[in-house]
Design a protein around this motif. Structure first.
Motif, PDB file in Angstrom:
ATOM      1  N   GLU A   1       0.836  -1.195   0.000  1.00  0.00           N
ATOM      2  CA  GLU A   1       0.000   0.000   0.000  1.00  0.00           C
ATOM      3  C   GLU A   1       0.875   1.251   0.000  1.00  0.00           C
ATOM      4  O   GLU A   1       1.941   1.265   0.613  1.00  0.00           O
ATOM      5  N   PRO A   2       0.462   2.317  -0.669  1.00  0.00           N
ATOM      6  CA  PRO A   2       1.276   3.549  -0.688  1.00  0.00           C
ATOM      7  C   PRO A   2       1.290   4.210   0.681  1.00  0.00           C
ATOM      8  O   PRO A   2       0.303   4.133   1.422  1.00  0.00           O
ATOM      9  N   PRO A   3       2.374   4.871   1.050  1.00  0.00           N
ATOM     10  CA  PRO A   3       2.427   5.592   2.335  1.00  0.00           C
ATOM     11  C   PRO A   3       1.373   6.689   2.372  1.00  0.00           C
ATOM     12  O   PRO A   3       1.187   7.422   1.408  1.00  0.00           O
ATOM     13  N   MET A   4       0.704   6.814   3.506  1.00  0.00           N
ATOM     14  CA  MET A   4      -0.373   7.781   3.653  1.00  0.00           C
ATOM     15  C   MET A   4       0.045   8.915   4.591  1.00  0.00           C
ATOM     16  O   MET A   4       0.951   8.771   5.415  1.00  0.00           O
ATOM     17  N   GLY A   5      -0.631  10.041   4.445  1.00  0.00           N
ATOM     18  CA  GLY A   5      -0.343  11.193   5.286  1.00  0.00           C
ATOM     19  C   GLY A   5      -0.585  10.917   6.757  1.00  0.00           C
ATOM     20  O   GLY A   5       0.123  11.430   7.628  1.00  0.00           O
ATOM     21  N   GLU A   6      -1.603  10.107   7.078  1.00  0.00           N
ATOM     22  CA  GLU A   6      -1.890   9.766   8.469  1.00  0.00           C
ATOM     23  C   GLU A   6      -0.706   9.058   9.117  1.00  0.00           C
ATOM     24  O   GLU A   6      -0.356   9.318  10.280  1.00  0.00           O
ATOM     25  N   LEU A   7      -0.067   8.147   8.351  1.00  0.00           N
ATOM     26  CA  LEU A   7       1.101   7.433   8.871  1.00  0.00           C
ATOM     27  C   LEU A   7       2.267   8.389   9.089  1.00  0.00           C
ATOM     28  O   LEU A   7       2.964   8.317  10.110  1.00  0.00           O
TER      29      LEU A   7
ATOM     30  N   LEU B   1      10.846   1.227  10.577  1.00  0.00           N
ATOM     31  CA  LEU B   1       9.643   1.001   9.772  1.00  0.00           C
ATOM     32  C   LEU B   1       9.869  -0.251   8.934  1.00  0.00           C
ATOM     33  O   LEU B   1      10.829  -0.323   8.162  1.00  0.00           O
ATOM     34  N   MET B   2       8.995  -1.225   9.088  1.00  0.00           N
ATOM     35  CA  MET B   2       9.126  -2.469   8.344  1.00  0.00           C
ATOM     36  C   MET B   2       7.925  -2.657   7.425  1.00  0.00           C
ATOM     37  O   MET B   2       6.857  -3.088   7.862  1.00  0.00           O
ATOM     38  N   PRO B   3       8.058  -2.333   6.130  1.00  0.00           N
ATOM     39  CA  PRO B   3       6.987  -2.647   5.166  1.00  0.00           C
ATOM     40  C   PRO B   3       7.016  -4.135   4.823  1.00  0.00           C
ATOM     41  O   PRO B   3       8.070  -4.684   4.517  1.00  0.00           O
ATOM     42  N   LEU B   4       5.855  -4.761   4.873  1.00  0.00           N
ATOM     43  CA  LEU B   4       5.766  -6.211   4.711  1.00  0.00           C
ATOM     44  C   LEU B   4       4.832  -6.581   3.573  1.00  0.00           C
ATOM     45  O   LEU B   4       3.932  -5.827   3.217  1.00  0.00           O
ATOM     46  N   ASP B   5       5.060  -7.774   3.045  1.00  0.00           N
ATOM     47  CA  ASP B   5       4.159  -8.352   2.045  1.00  0.00           C
ATOM     48  C   ASP B   5       3.954  -9.813   2.406  1.00  0.00           C
ATOM     49  O   ASP B   5       4.923 -10.538   2.684  1.00  0.00           O
ATOM     50  N   TRP B   6       2.713 -10.241   2.446  1.00  0.00           N
ATOM     51  CA  TRP B   6       2.426 -11.627   2.803  1.00  0.00           C
ATOM     52  C   TRP B   6       1.146 -12.089   2.130  1.00  0.00           C
ATOM     53  O   TRP B   6       0.322 -11.293   1.675  1.00  0.00           O
ATOM     54  N   ASP B   7       0.973 -13.413   2.116  1.00  0.00           N
ATOM     55  CA  ASP B   7      -0.199 -14.005   1.487  1.00  0.00           C
ATOM     56  C   ASP B   7      -0.412 -15.389   2.071  1.00  0.00           C
ATOM     57  O   ASP B   7       0.550 -16.168   2.200  1.00  0.00           O
ATOM     58  N   THR B   8      -1.660 -15.693   2.447  1.00  0.00           N
ATOM     59  CA  THR B   8      -2.045 -16.996   3.003  1.00  0.00           C
ATOM     60  C   THR B   8      -1.099 -17.456   4.102  1.00  0.00           C
ATOM     61  O   THR B   8      -0.608 -18.598   4.105  1.00  0.00           O
ATOM     62  N   GLY B   9      -0.817 -16.531   5.047  1.00  0.00           N
ATOM     63  CA  GLY B   9      -0.028 -16.897   6.207  1.00  0.00           C
ATOM     64  C   GLY B   9       1.453 -17.025   5.979  1.00  0.00           C
ATOM     65  O   GLY B   9       2.166 -17.561   6.848  1.00  0.00           O
ATOM     66  N   GLN B  10       1.969 -16.558   4.838  1.00  0.00           N
ATOM     67  CA  GLN B  10       3.403 -16.647   4.565  1.00  0.00           C
ATOM     68  C   GLN B  10       3.899 -15.313   4.019  1.00  0.00           C
ATOM     69  O   GLN B  10       3.205 -14.641   3.253  1.00  0.00           O
ATOM     70  N   PHE B  11       5.122 -14.946   4.427  1.00  0.00           N
ATOM     71  CA  PHE B  11       5.723 -13.716   3.935  1.00  0.00           C
ATOM     72  C   PHE B  11       6.200 -13.883   2.506  1.00  0.00           C
ATOM     73  O   PHE B  11       6.617 -14.977   2.087  1.00  0.00           O
ATOM     74  N   LYS B  12       6.124 -12.784   1.760  1.00  0.00           N
ATOM     75  CA  LYS B  12       6.673 -12.731   0.412  1.00  0.00           C
ATOM     76  C   LYS B  12       7.697 -11.609   0.361  1.00  0.00           C
ATOM     77  O   LYS B  12       7.662 -10.678   1.163  1.00  0.00           O
TER      78      LYS B  12
ATOM     79  N   ASN C   1      10.058  -1.936  -6.422  1.00  0.00           N
ATOM     80  CA  ASN C   1       9.322  -0.678  -6.584  1.00  0.00           C
ATOM     81  C   ASN C   1       8.692  -0.227  -5.274  1.00  0.00           C
ATOM     82  O   ASN C   1       8.748   0.952  -4.899  1.00  0.00           O
ATOM     83  N   HIS C   2       8.065  -1.156  -4.556  1.00  0.00           N
ATOM     84  CA  HIS C   2       7.444  -0.819  -3.287  1.00  0.00           C
ATOM     85  C   HIS C   2       8.495  -0.424  -2.249  1.00  0.00           C
ATOM     86  O   HIS C   2       8.293   0.538  -1.486  1.00  0.00           O
ATOM     87  N   LEU C   3       9.602  -1.161  -2.214  1.00  0.00           N
ATOM     88  CA  LEU C   3      10.650  -0.836  -1.252  1.00  0.00           C
ATOM     89  C   LEU C   3      11.236   0.552  -1.530  1.00  0.00           C
ATOM     90  O   LEU C   3      11.495   1.335  -0.601  1.00  0.00           O
ATOM     91  N   ALA C   4      11.437   0.868  -2.813  1.00  0.00           N
ATOM     92  CA  ALA C   4      11.972   2.186  -3.172  1.00  0.00           C
ATOM     93  C   ALA C   4      11.003   3.290  -2.755  1.00  0.00           C
ATOM     94  O   ALA C   4      11.423   4.367  -2.305  1.00  0.00           O
ATOM     95  N   GLU C   5       9.703   3.032  -2.884  1.00  0.00           N
ATOM     96  CA  GLU C   5       8.716   4.027  -2.494  1.00  0.00           C
ATOM     97  C   GLU C   5       8.759   4.289  -0.978  1.00  0.00           C
ATOM     98  O   GLU C   5       8.693   5.433  -0.532  1.00  0.00           O
ATOM     99  N   TRP C   6       8.908   3.240  -0.184  1.00  0.00           N
ATOM    100  CA  TRP C   6       8.987   3.400   1.264  1.00  0.00           C
ATOM    101  C   TRP C   6      10.299   4.067   1.678  1.00  0.00           C
ATOM    102  O   TRP C   6      10.337   4.823   2.652  1.00  0.00           O
ATOM    103  N   ARG C   7      11.369   3.812   0.943  1.00  0.00           N
ATOM    104  CA  ARG C   7      12.640   4.473   1.257  1.00  0.00           C
ATOM    105  C   ARG C   7      12.541   5.983   0.995  1.00  0.00           C
ATOM    106  O   ARG C   7      13.067   6.791   1.761  1.00  0.00           O
ATOM    107  N   ARG C   8      11.889   6.348  -0.094  1.00  0.00           N
ATOM    108  CA  ARG C   8      11.684   7.766  -0.360  1.00  0.00           C
ATOM    109  C   ARG C   8      10.799   8.401   0.723  1.00  0.00           C
ATOM    110  O   ARG C   8      11.004   9.540   1.138  1.00  0.00           O
TER     111      ARG C   8
END
Length: 364
Positions: free
Chosen positions: A309-315, A326-337, A342-349
Motif C-alpha cells: 500500500e502507498p504511504p499515507m499522510g496519516e502514517l 519502519l518495516m513494510p511487509l508483504d504476505w499471502d495466506t499466512g506466509q511472507f513474500k 518498486n514498493h521498497l523504493a517508495e517506502w525508502r523515499r
C-alpha cells in the motif's frame, strides 16, 4: 495531505460556541426581576473576554503547545469514538496548532453571532434597563474608561456614553437613585462594543487565518509536485541518505499498524536479536485509547505496515512524533513474500524526510 490545513468548520465546535453564546447572553441580558442589566458585566463579557481570548489563543499558537477553545473542547470525554479519533488525527498533524486556532476563532465568531441574536431579540420583545453598580467607583471614575472604549465609533454620536447617562443609570441595592433619563439609551453603546471588540476582530483573524492556510496549501501543493517528480526516479539507483537496516540496535516496542496475525509476528521477532519490550497499536485498526498510548510513546518502536500500500499522510503524521524502525511487509495466506523493488523504493523515499526512522528488512 498532512501539510494542508482543513478550512471547513468543525460543526461540533462551532455549535458549542453558538450555544454557549446563547446561554451566556440570555443570562446576562435578561437581567434581574425588574429587567435591569448591569453595564459593567456586559463590558466584561463583550470587551474584555474577547480580547483576552484572542491574546491567549495567539500565544498558544506561537508556543509549542497550543492552548485555545478548540483544543479544550476536544478533551471533553462525551465525544463519540469516531469524533475522538478525528480529534486525535488532527492533533497528530504537523499543522494541528493552526487548525485548532482557526476552529477556535470560528467558534468565537459563532459565540458573537449568538450574542447579537439574543441582544436583538430581547431589545425587540422586552423593556431592557441598563444600570451599573459599584461599591467603590463613582460615575466620574467610570466615565473616562467608557469614553476610551467608545473612541473607535466616535462617528456614531448616539452610541457615545455621557456623564449624564452614567449618573442617571447608577443603581444602589439599598436605595435606587431617581431616574433622570432613559435607561434604554445604553443599547447603542452595548451594540457598538460587541461589533468593535467581539465580532470584527474575530472576523479579521479568521480572514487572516484563511490567508495563511491558503499560502500553506499552495506551498504543500508545490512540495507534492516535487515529490511526484522525485518518485519517478529510477528505483535501481540507491536512495541517498537512506540505508536499510537488517536488525535493531536496541529493544523496541512492537507497533502492529497493519494488523499482522500473531503467527507472522512471532516469525518476525525470531529474526531479531533484540526483544520487544512492549506492544503498541496505532492506525485504522486501533481504538482511541490504543492510539493515544502509541502517540505518546517516545522510546524506539518497530512499526509494521503493509508494503504494497502507498504511504499515507496519516502514517507520516504519526511517525513525526516518534522514532524507530519502519518495516513494510508483504504476505499471502499466512506466509511472507519478498517486497518488490518498486514498493521498497517508495517506502525508502517516504522515510527520507523522517530522520528518526529507518527502513528495516529481515535478511532471507
Amino acid at each position: 495531505m498532512s501539510n494542508q490545513v482543513d478550512i471547513s468548520a468543525n460543526k461540533p465546535i462551532l455549535w458549542i460556541g453558538f450555544f454557549v453564546g446563547l446561554l451566556i447572553s440570555w443570562g446576562m441580558l435578561s437581567g434581574d426581576e425588574q429587567g435591569r442589566v448591569n453595564i459593567l458585566h456586559l463590558v466584561l463579557i463583550y470587551v474584555f473576554l474577547p480580547i483576552a481570548s484572542i491574546v491567549i489563543s495567539t500565544i498558544g499558537l506561537i508556543l509549542r503547545k497550543g492552548i485555545n477553545l478548540a483544543t479544550i473542547v476536544s478533551l471533553i470525554p462525551l465525544w463519540s469514538i469516531q469524533q475522538k479519533r478525528d480529534f486525535l488525527k488532527r492533533k497528530q498533524a504537523s499543522s494541528s496548532k493552526l487548525y485548532f486556532f482557526y476552529q477556535s476563532q470560528l467558534a468565537a465568531l459563532s459565540f458573537s453571532f449568538a450574542s447579537l441574536l439574543v441582544f436583538f431579540i430581547l431589545l425587540l420583545t422586552t423593556d431592557v434597563n441598563f444600570i451599573w453598580r459599584s461599591t467603590v467607583l463613582s460615575a466620574e471614575n467610570i466615565y473616562p474608561f467608557l469614553e476610551s472604549l467608545a473612541k473607535p465609533w466616535t462617528f456614531w454620536g448616539l452610541a457615545q456614553p455621557t456623564i449624564e447617562m452614567l449618573v442617571s443609570s447608577q443603581d444602589s441595592r439599598v436605595g435606587s437613585m431617581p431616574v433622570i433619563g432613559n435607561l434604554g439609551d445604553w443599547w447603542r453603546f452595548i451594540l457598538a462594543a460587541q461589533l468593535c471588540y467581539a465580532l470584527l476582530p474575530r472576523f479579521f483573524v479568521v480572514v487572516l487565518c484563511r490567508l495563511v492556510i491558503w499560502r500553506k496549501s499552495n506551498s504543500a501543493n508545490g512540495i507534492q509536485l516535487v515529490t511526484e517528480r522525485h518518485s519517478a526516479i529510477d528505483v535501481s539507483k540507491p536512495m541517498a541518505h537512506q540505508s536499510i537496516a537488517h536488525d535493531t540496535t536496541a529493544d523496541f516496542a512492537l507497533n502492529n499498524w497493519c494488523g499482522l496475525e500473531p503467527t507472522l509476528l512471532e516469525e518476525i521477532l525470531k529474526g531479531l536479536s533484540h526483544q520487544s519490550i512492549s506492544e503498541l497499536k496505532a492506525g485504522p485498526l486501533a481504538s482511541f485509547s490504543e492510539q493515544l498510548v502509541a502517540e505518546r510513546w517516545q522510546e524506539p518502536q518497530l512499526l509494521l505496515v503493509k508494503g504494497w500500500e502507498p504511504p499515507m499522510g496519516e502514517l507520516r503524521d504519526f511517525m513525526q512524533n516518534g522514532r524507530g524502525y519502519l518495516m513494510p511487509l508483504d504476505w499471502d495466506t499466512g506466509q511472507f513474500k519478498s517486497l518488490s523493488d518498486n514498493h521498497l523504493a517508495e517506502w525508502r523515499r517516504f522515510t527520507q524526510v523522517l530522520p528518526d526512522w529507518q527502513i528495516l528488512q529481515l535478511e532471507n
